[in-house]
Design a protein around this motif. Structure first.
Motif, PDB file in Angstrom:
ATOM      1  N   LEU A  12       0.819  -1.214   0.000  1.00 23.00           N
ATOM      2  CA  LEU A  12       0.000   0.000   0.000  1.00 23.00           C
ATOM      3  C   LEU A  12       0.852   1.263   0.000  1.00 23.00           C
ATOM      4  N   PHE A  13       1.860   1.282   0.860  1.00 22.28           N
ATOM      5  CA  PHE A  13       2.606   2.521   1.077  1.00 22.28           C
ATOM      6  C   PHE A  13       3.852   2.630   0.198  1.00 22.28           C
ATOM      7  N   GLY A  14       4.332   1.513  -0.313  1.00 17.18           N
ATOM      8  CA  GLY A  14       5.593   1.543  -1.032  1.00 17.18           C
ATOM      9  C   GLY A  14       6.739   1.692  -0.041  1.00 17.18           C
ATOM     10  N   ARG A  18      -5.562   7.358   8.848  1.00 11.82           N
ATOM     11  CA  ARG A  18      -4.775   8.584   8.805  1.00 11.82           C
ATOM     12  C   ARG A  18      -4.577   9.053   7.349  1.00 11.82           C
ATOM     13  N   VAL A  19      -4.312   8.109   6.468  1.00  5.67           N
ATOM     14  CA  VAL A  19      -4.153   8.470   5.052  1.00  5.67           C
ATOM     15  C   VAL A  19      -5.425   9.141   4.545  1.00  5.67           C
ATOM     16  N   LEU A  20      -6.565   8.580   4.907  1.00  2.52           N
ATOM     17  CA  LEU A  20      -7.837   9.108   4.409  1.00  2.52           C
ATOM     18  C   LEU A  20      -8.119  10.490   4.977  1.00  2.52           C
ATOM     19  N   GLN A  21      -7.712  10.701   6.208  1.00  2.00           N
ATOM     20  CA  GLN A  21      -7.979  11.994   6.822  1.00  2.00           C
ATOM     21  C   GLN A  21      -7.030  13.067   6.320  1.00  2.00           C
ATOM     22  N   THR A  36      -2.270  12.229   2.726  1.00  2.25           N
ATOM     23  CA  THR A  36      -0.828  12.161   2.506  1.00  2.25           C
ATOM     24  C   THR A  36      -0.344  10.766   2.910  1.00  2.25           C
ATOM     25  N   ILE A  37       0.791  10.375   2.360  1.00  2.00           N
ATOM     26  CA  ILE A  37       1.451   9.159   2.833  1.00  2.00           C
ATOM     27  C   ILE A  37       2.946   9.413   2.938  1.00  2.00           C
ATOM     28  N   GLU A  38       3.605   8.533   3.661  1.00  2.00           N
ATOM     29  CA  GLU A  38       5.064   8.463   3.607  1.00  2.00           C
ATOM     30  C   GLU A  38       5.399   7.035   3.241  1.00  2.00           C
ATOM     31  N   ARG A  39       6.350   6.866   2.316  1.00  2.00           N
ATOM     32  CA  ARG A  39       6.760   5.500   2.003  1.00  2.00           C
ATOM     33  C   ARG A  39       7.454   4.904   3.223  1.00  2.00           C
ATOM     34  N   LEU A  40       7.454   3.584   3.332  1.00  2.00           N
ATOM     35  CA  LEU A  40       8.151   2.935   4.443  1.00  2.00           C
ATOM     36  C   LEU A  40       9.635   3.277   4.340  1.00  2.00           C
ATOM     37  N   GLY A  41      10.207   3.581   5.481  1.00  2.00           N
ATOM     38  CA  GLY A  41      11.633   3.889   5.495  1.00  2.00           C
ATOM     39  C   GLY A  41      11.947   5.260   4.937  1.00  2.00           C
ATOM     40  N   GLY A  42      10.941   6.086   4.748  1.00  2.00           N
ATOM     41  CA  GLY A  42      11.190   7.421   4.213  1.00  2.00           C
ATOM     42  C   GLY A  42      10.604   8.460   5.138  1.00  2.00           C
ATOM     43  N   ASN A  43      10.943   9.711   4.886  1.00  2.00           N
ATOM     44  CA  ASN A  43      10.347  10.741   5.729  1.00  2.00           C
ATOM     45  C   ASN A  43       9.785  11.876   4.884  1.00  2.00           C
ATOM     46  N   ARG A  44       9.647  11.612   3.603  1.00  2.00           N
ATOM     47  CA  ARG A  44       9.091  12.614   2.720  1.00  2.00           C
ATOM     48  C   ARG A  44       7.580  12.441   2.704  1.00  2.00           C
TER      49      ARG A  44
END
Ligand code: ATP
Ligand code: MG
Length: 459
Positions: free
Chosen positions: A211-213, A256-259, A262-270
Motif C-alpha cells: 500500500l505505502f511503497g 490517517r491516510v484518508l484523513q 498524505t502518505i510516507e513510504r516505508l523507510g522514508g520521511n518525505r
C-alpha cells in the motif's frame, strides 16, 4: 505534472543554481550535488524522481554516475547536460540508458518541455505495466434488469461523480468489484487508475509495503525504491477489497491516510500528497466486523459515507436467464445454437446460488464443456442442495421422529453430526468441498469430525 523531486548534479555551483531556479519555478523540489559521489549518497537517502547530471565532472563523471545508478537496479530517469559541440557525448550517454539531454545554455521552454516529457514517460511506463495486467483480466459489464439491480445502477450513477468514499457490501460473487469499477468509471477520475487490492489475499506483513511503497534500504531486500498502491492510485480510485481482513494496526494507518490525504513510504520521511478516492468492499456484515473487533469503528464511519449493497442472486432470479446467455456468449458459444433445455431455467431459478453470479458463471462454463454446446441439460449442471435445504429435511424428520424432546445441546449435536455426514456423502468424501457446502472452514470440519466421528480418524 505535480511537484517531483529532482536531483541536479553539476560541479559548477552557478550552473546548478540556474537549473534549480528553473525547476523550482516548474513546481519541483530540487536537490543539488557537486559530483557523482555526492549525488549517489543523496540518491540513496532520498526518494528521487529524476536525475539531471552534467557529463564532465571530477571524481565521477556523468556516465559513471549513470552506470552506478543502473547497477543499483534503479530505473530512475536520468537526463544529461551537454554543451554545443559535445552532443556526441550526450548521445553516448543515451546509449548507456540516459532518457534525454539538455543543451546548454538553457532555453526555459525547452527545459520545461523536456523535463515534463521525461517525467511523464516514467509515469506512463509505470501505469502501462499496471494497465496491461488489468486489461488482461477482462471485466464484464453489468447484466440484469431486475428491480434490485436497477436500484444498484442508480446508486452507482449518483455517487460516481462525487468524491465520496463508498462501502460496497454483498455476499461472495455478487459483483462487488464490478460495482466498484462502475463507480470509478462513472467518476471524473475514470482516466486515472482504478487500483484494486485484496486485503485477504496478501499476507499481513506485505500488505503495508504494497500500500505505502518503500524507499531503498527501508528493510533487508528493499534494494530499490518501490511505489505503493496508494501512490499508483493518485488522482484515481483505490479499491480495498475484503477490508475487514486488514490488520487492525494497518487500519489505523489507513484512516490517517484518508484523513490527511498524505502518505510516507516505508523507510522514508518525505510526505507525499495524494488525491485519492477510496472504495472498500466486504462480504461480511461490516457492523458485525466492528463488534467482532475485525474493523475499526472510526474507519467504518470514514469509508461508509455512501453504501451500496449488492443483492444475492437468489433474490433476483429474473436476471438468471440473461446472465446465462451472457456467459454462453462470453465463453465462445453462439446463443442461437446453445440454449437451456426445457425446464432447466426453472431448476436454475430454484437453486440457492451461495456463490452467486460467480457460481453461475462457473456452472455455465462447466455445462458448456460437458455438452460441447447445443442443449444444456440439467445433468450438465451441478445443482447440489444447499445446507439450508439439508437442514430443513433433517430437522423436520427429527421433529417427527422423536416423541420426547431431547435436551437442546444433544439435539443440536445430533443435527450437526447428521449435516456433516450428509455433506460428506454429497461431496464424495472430499473434506474441502464438504466444508464449503456447510460454509465452515476445513479446520472446523476437521475438529468436528474428531468430536463426532473419532473412529474415522480424520486427517
Ligand atoms: N450482474 C453481473 N453481470 C455480469 N457479470 C457479473 C455480474 N455480477 C458479477 N459478475 C461477474 O461475476 C464474477 C464475480 O464478480 P465480482 O468479482 O465483482 O464479485 P465479488 O462480489 O467481488 O465477489 P467476492 O466477494 O468473492 O470477491 C466476475 O467475473 C464478474 O464479472
Ligand atoms: Mg471481490
Amino acid at each position: 505534472m505535480k511537484g517531483k523531486q529532482i536531483l541536479v548534479v553539476d560541479d559548477e555551483p552557478k550552473m546548478r543554481r540556474v537549473l534549480e531556479i528553473l525547476l523550482q519555478k516548474m513546481g519541483h523540489r530540487v536537490l543539488g550535488a557537486g559530483n557523482g559521489v555526492e549525488a549517489l549518497a543523496l540518491f540513496q537517502a532520498n526518494s528521487v524522481d529524476l536525475v539531471i547530471t552534467d557529463l564532465r565532472m571530477p571524481e565521477m563523471d556523468g556516465i559513471e554516475l549513470l552506470a552506478a545508478l543502473r547497477a543499483q537496479a534503479s530505473e530512475v530517469p536520468v537526463m544529461v547536460i551537454t554543451a554545443h559541440g559535445t552532443i556526441e557525448t550526450a548521445v553516448a550517454a543515451m546509449k548507456h540508458g540516459a532518457s534525454d539531454y539538455l543543451l546548454r545554455p538553457f532555453d526555459i521552454d525547452v527545459v520545461e518541455l523536456a523535463v515534463a516529457r521525461v517525467l511523464n514517460g516514467a509515469e506512463v511506463a509505470r501505469q502501462n505495466a499496471f494497465l496491461r495486467q488489468e486489461i488482461n483480466r477482462g471485466w464484464d459489464a453489468f447484466i440484469g434488469t431486475s428491480q434490485p439491480m436497477q436500484a444498484v445502477y442508480e446508486l452507482i450513477q449518483r455517487v460516481g461523480p462525487s468524491k465520496a468514499s463508498v462501502l460496497i457490501t454483498g455476499e461472495t460473487g455478487t459483483g462487488k468489484e464490478l460495482a466498484a469499477r462502475a463507480v470509478h468509471n462513472a467518476s471524473p477520475r475514470r482516466d486515472n487508475l482504478f487500483v484494486p487490492i485484496n486485503c485477504a489475499a496478501i499476507p499481513a506483513d506485505i500488505l503495508e509495503s504494497e500500500l505505502f511503497g518503500y524507499e531503498k534500504g527501508a528493510f533487508t531486500g528493499a534494494v530499490k525504491e518501490r511505489i505503493g498502491k496508494f501512490e499508483l492510485a493518485d488522482g484515481g480510485t483505490i479499491f480495498l477489497d475484503e477490508l475487514t481482513e486488514m490488520p487492525m494496526a494497518l487500519q489505523a494507518k489507513l484512516l490517517r491516510v484518508l484523513q490527511e490525504n498524505t502518505i510516507e513510504r516505508l523507510g522514508g520521511n518525505r510526505v507525499i500528497n495524494l488525491d485519492l478516492r477510496v472504495i472498500a468492499a466486504t462480504n461480511r456484515d461490516p457492523l458485525e466486523g466492528v463488534r467482532g473487533g475485525k474493523l475499526r469503528e472510526d474507519l467504518y464511519y470514514r469509508v461508509n459515507v455512501f453504501s451500496i449493497e449488492l443483492p444475492p442472486l437468489r433474490k433476483r432470479k429474473e436476471d438468471i436467464a440473461g446472465l446465462v446467455e451472457h456467459f454462453i456468449a462470453k465463453h465462445g458459444h453462439s446463443t442461437a445454437d446453445t440454449k437451456l433445455a426445457p425446464g432447466v431455467l426453472k431448476r436454475l431459478e430454484e437453486y440457492a446460488w451461495p456463490g452467486n453470479v460467480r457460481e453461475l458463471e462457473n456452472m455455465v462454463e462447466r455445462a458448456l464443456i460437458l455438452s460441447g454446446g447445443g442443449l444444456l441439460k440439467e445433468a450438465h449442471f451441478l445443482l447440489e442442495p444447499k445446507p439450508a435445504e439439508i437442514m430443513l429435511k433433517t430437522s423436520s424428520s427429527l421433529a417427527e421422529g422423536s416423541k420426547t424432546t431431547p435436551p437442546l445441546n444433544q439435539a443440536v449435536e445430533d443435527l450437526e453430526a447428521r449435516l456433516i455426514d450428509e455433506a460428506l456423502t454429497q461431496a464424495e468424501g472430499n473434506k474441502a468441498r464438504a466444508a464449503a457446502l456447510l460454509d465452515i472452514s476445513e479446520r472446523t470440519l476437521w475438529y468436528k469430525l474428531k468430536k463426532y466421528r473419532p473412529d474415522q480418524n480424520p486427517s
